[in-house]
Enzyme design. Structure first.
Site, PDB file in Angstrom:
ATOM      1  N   HIS A  68       3.570   1.696  -1.912  1.00  0.00           N
ATOM      2  CA  HIS A  68       3.747   1.937  -3.350  1.00  0.00           C
ATOM      3  C   HIS A  68       2.434   2.413  -3.975  1.00  0.00           C
ATOM      4  O   HIS A  68       2.430   3.289  -4.850  1.00  0.00           O
ATOM      5  CB  HIS A  68       4.169   0.645  -4.058  1.00  0.00           C
ATOM      6  CG  HIS A  68       5.449   0.047  -3.554  1.00  0.00           C
ATOM      7  ND1 HIS A  68       5.492  -1.182  -2.947  1.00  0.00           N
ATOM      8  CD2 HIS A  68       6.723   0.489  -3.582  1.00  0.00           C
ATOM      9  CE1 HIS A  68       6.743  -1.478  -2.618  1.00  0.00           C
ATOM     10  NE2 HIS A  68       7.512  -0.476  -2.983  1.00  0.00           N
ATOM     11  N   GLU A 122       0.803  -1.226   0.000  1.00  0.00           N
ATOM     12  CA  GLU A 122       0.000   0.000   0.000  1.00  0.00           C
ATOM     13  C   GLU A 122       0.836   1.276   0.000  1.00  0.00           C
ATOM     14  O   GLU A 122       0.342   2.337  -0.375  1.00  0.00           O
ATOM     15  CB  GLU A 122      -0.964  -0.011   1.183  1.00  0.00           C
ATOM     16  CG  GLU A 122      -2.123  -0.973   0.948  1.00  0.00           C
ATOM     17  CD  GLU A 122      -2.890  -1.270   2.219  1.00  0.00           C
ATOM     18  OE1 GLU A 122      -3.125  -0.338   3.000  1.00  0.00           O
ATOM     19  OE2 GLU A 122      -3.243  -2.448   2.422  1.00  0.00           O
TER      20      GLU A 122
END
Ligand code: AMP
Length: 280
Positions: A36, A34
């Site tokens: 990224h 999450e």
């Protein structure tokens, strides 16, 4: 979404897009989470075209580091990228990026003798080299980098400014698990009891912030409080707990202005880093 593995193909496509569209770029080493995804979401909002790269860059790993153990799952990553509406997933092989020993690499002189730079010699040279190459391939207008790697943001801002690279760096806040642990591809390498102890890292940063908000101005007082807490509550080995000015990363004798409190703790198979930036 198109998956592109060849540099010349990426360059040809992006040159066409670049004529009329803005390009947002999220460079990663994959095993997406999450953190990224937060970068991708922001880049998606702010640009016409979204390019994601996945490349585990050997140049930024030291001889005794976790290059081979670095987690990889391109199938899962492809699905996540698709869901985040990535236009181009650039996924080159090591041979594609480094067909032979590089004749030129980038050497970073400032902001690297501290924090992770001190214990990972050559790491930021590797980061700066691969990003210089990726910027030439992807020609981004905006590049999205996570503040979890705050030193990386500081170094890359120096690279872009010194080399007059025409792009904007967009720093993005660290995304955390519910218990505060910064999301990281390396978290999967924590043993179960280490995973249970790991939230202490962010906890200690929060407590440090409270101390400073309560008036504490001496870095060594804050650092020794954090050291004691981490030593008591985890079996990790502290690599550093440091306070510097940000983004210049110079030592401070008093806590004032914009500072970073950063730490790195080595667990058995995962080295975790975390930080907070405070602007007084
Ligand atoms: P990596 O794949 O670890 O090289 O990370 C790629 C990019 O994602 C870097 O700019 C990181 O700073 C960013 N990133 C990694 N973890 C997080 C996180 N928990 N929150 C926000 N950004 C992150």
């Amino acid at each position: 979404m198109r998956i592109i593995t060849k540099i010349h193909e990426m360059q040809e496509i992006i040159k066409l897009d670049k004529q009329s569209k803005s390009i947002g770029f999220v460079p990663t080493m994959g095993f997406l989470h999450e953190g990224h995804q937060a970068l991708m979401k922001k880049a998606r909002e702010e640009n016409d075209i979204l390019v994601l790269s996945i490349f585990v860059n050997p140049l930024q790993f030291g001889p005794n580091e976790d290059l081979d153990a670095y987690p990889r799952d391109i199938e899962r990553d492809t699905n996540i990228a698709e869901a985040e509406q990535v236009d181009y997933l650039f996924f080159p092989s090591v041979h594609e990026m480094y067909p032979e020993t590089p004749s030129v690499t980038v050497k970073v002189h400032e902001r690297t003798d501290v924090l992770c730079g001190a214990s990972r010699p050559g790491h930021f040279d590797g980061v700066a080299t691969v990003l210089t190459k990726l910027f030439s391939i992807v020609l981004p207008d905006r590049v999205y980098l996570g503040m979890k790697d705050a030193q990386q943001v500081a170094v890359v801002e120096g690279l872009v400014s010194d080399f007059h690279i025409p792009l904007t760096i967009v720093p993005v806040e660290t995304v955390r698990e519910e218990d505060g642990l910064a999301k990281s591809s390396r978290n999967v390498n924590l043993l179960p009891y280490e995973r249970a102890q790991a939230p202490t890292l962010y906890d200690s940063l929060q407590r440090a912030k409270e101390m400073i908000e309560g008036g504490e101005r001496l870095p060594e007082v804050v650092q020794s409080f954090m050291k004691e807490k981490i030593e008591q509550e985890t079996e990790g080995v502290i690599d550093y707990i440091s306070i510097y000015s940000y983004p210049s990363l110079k030592p401070v004798s008093r806590i004032e202005g914009k500072i970073i409190i950063a730490l790195a703790v080595q667990f058995q198979k995962a080295r975790l880093i975390d930080n907070i930036v405070i602007d007084l």
